[in-house]
Write a protein that holds these residues in place. Structure first.
Motif, short mmCIF file in Angstrom:
data_model
loop_
_atom_site.label_atom_id
_atom_site.label_comp_id
_atom_site.label_asym_id
_atom_site.label_seq_id
_atom_site.Cartn_x
_atom_site.Cartn_y
_atom_site.Cartn_z
N ILE A 181 -2.94 2.19 -3.68
CA ILE A 181 -3.79 1.53 -2.68
C ILE A 181 -3.44 2.13 -1.33
O ILE A 181 -2.25 2.29 -0.99
N LYS A 235 -10.14 -3.71 -0.88
CA LYS A 235 -9.36 -4.87 -1.33
C LYS A 235 -9.11 -5.87 -0.20
O LYS A 235 -8.92 -7.06 -0.44
N THR A 270 0.83 -1.21 0.00
CA THR A 270 0.00 0.00 0.00
C THR A 270 0.86 1.26 0.00
O THR A 270 2.07 1.21 0.24
N SER A 300 -7.69 8.35 -11.38
CA SER A 300 -8.30 7.47 -12.40
C SER A 300 -7.82 7.80 -13.80
O SER A 300 -7.86 6.96 -14.69
N SER A 307 -1.47 0.76 -9.47
CA SER A 307 -2.38 1.82 -9.05
C SER A 307 -2.31 2.00 -7.53
O SER A 307 -2.08 1.04 -6.79
N GLU A 330 -8.76 1.15 -2.78
CA GLU A 330 -8.49 2.11 -3.85
C GLU A 330 -9.48 3.27 -3.71
O GLU A 330 -10.63 3.06 -3.32
#
Length: 569
Positions: A498, A564, A468, A486, A496, A547
């Motif tokens: 986290i 997640k 993360t 995004s 991406s 996310e």
């Protein structure tokens, strides 16, 4: 048994962060960039002018001269493509680009179940049987670097072969008139991560420069190759190559064309059948919604349908083809689900003896889907996994996926050295590989592979890790941040963001009996959250790994946490 998940934080780099801030990047993004290897603001640039020069690719200028001569001489060219999304988009880019530059060109894609991978001698036989006019030259896209016998067979028939590929070369190279591949020996191209579609795109840029130097555009406007960027972006993301700074330029430019409505008819049609708004398109859409629909053609049937969809300029025709691809994708999912369920029954039975890996085989499984089944099982059990389906003449063909601790190709290589009679052929890389063995040797191979996994890794237990970016500073927990995140290009080698934070759960309920929908609060701010395929409720206070994404609804943009994992005390 599903392994327990470890949650760690990415290493922070305060000095690099500060340098990026001093160059004009805000502290939030500087932290994210620095932890992903960005050391200078130039590495975040995404305009065309920062793209690496085509001339840096070994033999690309030689290849450009050969292609320019072929165009001037009116030679008939034939593209031979691979049967995955990278191969399909590379073929579409080659078809569109070469025609824009004045070439006479057609394509064919081998049937994976009949002629195998790449430009094999069997493919040359098919080319000669199918084409009324024998092609003067074959151009391979996303394959060819290993096609020693296929190139020799083509030359024997008087057909020249120009190879464009990105796969690692073997000890022997094919005797092609030119080989354009950033991973061949002595090629100093700075990005070794070009997908097959990227290599043919670079080849077209070099060809255009060669034609420009020959004066081809003195009387006619020069073709705009940036129109192909949507196809290049799709193939690059779908092939899961590392998104280094050069690939991020290609993907960003392609997404910009898609979001602005300047995409090709086939891309538009694929977004439409996927029920996805291209105006908010991101790399995840390309990788998980559009790419699989193209891949379904190669897995189940005929990849030429996918290519025809991508080269069509008629939206109605493209939509019809996209709908066929969508149907195949639904069929693929159904087949995959049934195969995965059968595999789970075997794995959870008392007879399953493997401890460190998973090897499964069923006589009715589909060759084109075993790779996805292996991927699903790897994710569930977090072990190197091989799934096999019947081949020809008593053989079975396997496709494998691995975990970061185990280099899959090296493990197979070790088995082949220790048991020279077991593996007929194999290939691949660290995280994915394919092989062929005799059906009668399945049990013996499975035990040998199980031991090789331990020998290669030095481990007997593997645990998945979620890395993360730590806490999301509450001042950045805004819709603007969610939209910004995004819009950036994330993916392989550039994951991406986290985050992890402690929340109070204000409400929670189930959607469709399997998705947990929540309202959670942190530092006085309330957020909507969802955890897909997780039906169990959470305690009143919980640390969430998530996310931070935008949620578009009725013309407005809200924030949402895509959960997640949860760390329950």
């Amino acid at each position: 048994m599903t392994p327990s998940i470890q949650v760690t934080n990415r290493p922070v780099h305060p000095e690099i962060e500060q340098q990026l801030v001093s160059q004009g990047i805000n502290p939030f993004m500087a932290r994210l960039w620095a932890s992903r290897g960005v050391t200078d603001i130039t590495q975040t640039e995404v305009s065309w002018k920062h793209l690496l020069a085509p001339s840096l690719l070994t033999q690309v200028e030689k290849g450009a001269r050969i292609l320019a001569d072929a165009i001037e001489q009116g030679k008939q060219l034939l593209i031979v493509a691979d049967y995955d999304c990278d191969g399909a988009t590379a073929c579409a880019v080659g078809m569109r680009g070469l025609r824009m530059l004045g070439a006479k060109v057609d394509f064919m894609v081998p049937n994976r179940f009949e002629t195998g991978y790449g430009l094999s001698p069997a493919v040359i036989d098919v080319v000669l049987a199918r084409n009324a006019v024998k092609p003067d030259m074959i151009i391979t896209v996303d394959n060819g670097i290993a096609s020693v016998d296929g190139v020799a067979a083509a030359k024997k028939q008087g057909i020249e072969v120009l190879v464009t590929d990105h796969h690692l070369p073997g000890d022997q190279l094919p005797d092609a008139i030119a080989i354009i591949n950033p991973n061949q020996k002595d090629c100093n191209f700075p990005s070794k991560n070009l997908a097959g579609v990227g290599v043919i795109f670079y080849t077209l840029m070099a060809l255009r420069a060669e034609l420009r130097a020959r004066g081809h555009y003195q009387q006619h406007p020069e073709p705009r190759l940036d129109k192909l960027a949507d196809l290049v972006a799709l193939g690059t993301v779908a092939d899961v190559v590392k998104l280094d700074s050069n690939n991020r330029i290609l993907v960003t430019q392609g997404l910009a064309r898609i979001r602005s409505g300047q995409m090709h008819s086939g891309i538009q049609a694929l977004f439409d059948v996927a029920g996805t708004d291209p105006r908010q398109a991101n790399s995840m859409d390309l990788g998980f919604k559009i790419g699989p629909r193209i891949n379904a053609a190669g897995r189940l049937a005929d990849m030429s349908i996918g290519i025809r969809c991508l080269i069509s300029d008629d939206y109605d025709e493209a939509l019809s083809l996209a709908q066929q691809l969508d149907e195949w994708n639904h069929t693929r999912r159904s087949i995959e689900q049934e195969m995965s369920n059968q595999a789970l029954i075997e794995i959870e039975s008392e007879n399953f003896s493997l401890k460190h890996s998973i090897c499964v085989f069923h006589p009715e499984w589909h060759q084109g889907v075993v790779g996805i089944v292996a991927s699903r099982l790897k994710e569930k059990f977090w072990k190197p996994t091989l799934a096999f389906a019947p081949g020809d003449d008593g053989e079975i063909r396997g496709s494998g996926r691995s975990v970061p601790d185990v280099h899959l190709r090296d493990a197979l290589d070790l088995v082949s050295k220790q048991h020279p009679d077991l593996i007929h052929k194999f290939g691949g890389h660290a995280m994915a590989a394919g092989l062929t063995i005799s059906a009668k040797d399945f049990e013996r191979f499975s035990k040998a592979f199980d031991q090789a996994v331990v020998d290669i890794s030095g481990k007997t237990v593997f645990a998945p890790v979620i890395e993360t970016d730590g806490s999301l500073n509450i001042e950045y927990a805004t819709a603007e941040t969610a939209i910004t995140l995004s819009q950036y290009v994330w993916g392989a080698g550039f994951p991406s963001p986290i985050f992890r934070d402690i929340f109070q759960v204000r409400s929670q309920r189930l959607l469709k009996e399997k998705h947990l929908k929540l309202q959670v609060m942190r530092e006085g701010m309330v957020f909507d959250a969802i955890w897909f395929n997780h039906p169990e409720e959470l305690p009143d206070t919980v640390e969430l790994v998530y996310e931070f994404v935008p949620n578009y609804w009725n013309g407005n943009v809200y924030t949402q946490l895509m959960i997640k994992h949860a760390i329950v005390a």
